[in-house]
Design an enzyme around this catalytic site. Structure first.
Site, PDB file in Angstrom:
ATOM      1  N   HIS A  17       0.886  -1.211   0.254  1.00  0.00           N
ATOM      2  CA  HIS A  17       0.488   0.253  -0.109  1.00  0.00           C
ATOM      3  C   HIS A  17       0.817   0.769  -0.002  1.00  0.00           C
ATOM      4  O   HIS A  17       2.042   1.736   1.402  1.00  0.00           O
ATOM      5  CB  HIS A  17      -1.002  -0.318   1.114  1.00  0.00           C
ATOM      6  CG  HIS A  17      -1.975  -0.929   1.131  1.00  0.00           C
ATOM      7  ND1 HIS A  17      -2.138  -2.734   2.103  1.00  0.00           N
ATOM      8  CD2 HIS A  17      -3.211  -1.349   0.411  1.00  0.00           C
ATOM      9  CE1 HIS A  17      -3.133  -2.946   1.372  1.00  0.00           C
ATOM     10  NE2 HIS A  17      -3.557  -2.233   1.031  1.00  0.00           N
ATOM     11  N   SER A  95      -5.882   3.215  -6.095  1.00  0.00           N
ATOM     12  CA  SER A  95      -6.749   3.230  -4.820  1.00  0.00           C
ATOM     13  C   SER A  95      -7.576   2.341  -3.940  1.00  0.00           C
ATOM     14  O   SER A  95      -7.802   0.875  -4.901  1.00  0.00           O
ATOM     15  CB  SER A  95      -7.933   4.109  -4.688  1.00  0.00           C
ATOM     16  OG  SER A  95      -9.726   3.752  -4.760  1.00  0.00           O
ATOM     17  N   ASP A  96      -6.985   2.443  -3.325  1.00  0.00           N
ATOM     18  CA  ASP A  96      -7.806   1.351  -2.058  1.00  0.00           C
ATOM     19  C   ASP A  96      -9.208   1.254  -1.649  1.00  0.00           C
ATOM     20  O   ASP A  96      -9.284   2.495  -2.527  1.00  0.00           O
ATOM     21  CB  ASP A  96      -6.927   0.878  -0.769  1.00  0.00           C
ATOM     22  CG  ASP A  96      -6.839  -0.327   0.038  1.00  0.00           C
ATOM     23  OD1 ASP A  96      -7.558  -1.372   0.265  1.00  0.00           O
ATOM     24  OD2 ASP A  96      -6.385  -0.630   1.142  1.00  0.00           O
ATOM     25  N   CYS A  97     -10.155   0.767  -1.269  1.00  0.00           N
ATOM     26  CA  CYS A  97     -11.689   0.692  -1.041  1.00  0.00           C
ATOM     27  C   CYS A  97     -11.473   2.550  -0.593  1.00  0.00           C
ATOM     28  O   CYS A  97     -11.295   2.914   0.650  1.00  0.00           O
ATOM     29  CB  CYS A  97     -11.974  -0.196  -0.234  1.00  0.00           C
ATOM     30  SG  CYS A  97     -11.713  -1.648  -0.653  1.00  0.00           S
TER      31      CYS A  97
END
Length: 180
Positions: A17, A95-97
């Site tokens: 991430h 993006s992450d969630c």
């Protein structure tokens, strides 16, 4: 080495991430990390740099994290400045969630975040719809689409496709049954 080896076979490696993902426990609350540029570069970014510069990773996933008050997925200095500008990244950023309201879809798009993982809240959708006629936003969407399609076109996802390939839609027997 792993990134280079995997991508030699045509797969797309997604680094995650990116960046300052200090913890997994309770990260859903949207961690805010306060750090100076020097420590971010020496500690946090250094873990990603070789995979981008040397192995040419094609995808990066941003984190939930905020650098101070700025979401990593909408941080122009991080995505366009360091990742694409300094390191020469040519892939796409996802993006992450986007579960939090501070994860602005248009803000991320304008900063170089090309894809949104998962679905958007009604407020995030409205933010996008409010900007849909903005030519700057439309250009950013075009740029993001180009990046994603470039990576897919240069991956094993296209194996077996030629200029003569025809895609023929088929309706399976069970789909006829459902329609009936």
């Amino acid at each position: 080495r792993q990134t280079a080896g995997i991508q030699e076979a045509g797969a797309v490696v997604g680094l995650k991430h990116f960046v300052l993902n200090d913890q997994e426990v309770s990260r859903w609350n949207g961690i805010a990390v306060w750090a100076k540029e020097q420590s971010i570069r020496e500690i946090y970014l250094e873990a990603f740099r070789p995979s981008v510069e040397e192995a040419k990773a094609k995808s990066v996933m941003t984190s939930f994290t905020r650098i101070g008050t700025q979401w990593c997925g909408a941080h122009d200095g991080l995505l366009e400045g360091v990742l694409r500008g300094e390191w020469g990244f040519e892939g796409y950023v996802i993006s992450d969630c986007p579960w939090f309201e501070f994860m602005g879809v248009v803000d991320g798009l304008m900063a170089g975040n090309d894809c949104i993982l998962y679905s958007l809240s009604d407020a995030q959708k409205q933010q996008y719809y409010d900007q849909a006629d903005n030519p700057t936003v439309a250009q950013a969407i075009r740029t993001s689409t180009h990046r994603v399609l470039y990576v897919i076109a240069n991956s094993c996802a296209m194996n077996g496709f030629t200029s003569n390939t025809r895609i023929i839609p088929i309706t399976n027997w069970w789909q006829h049954l459902i329609l009936a």
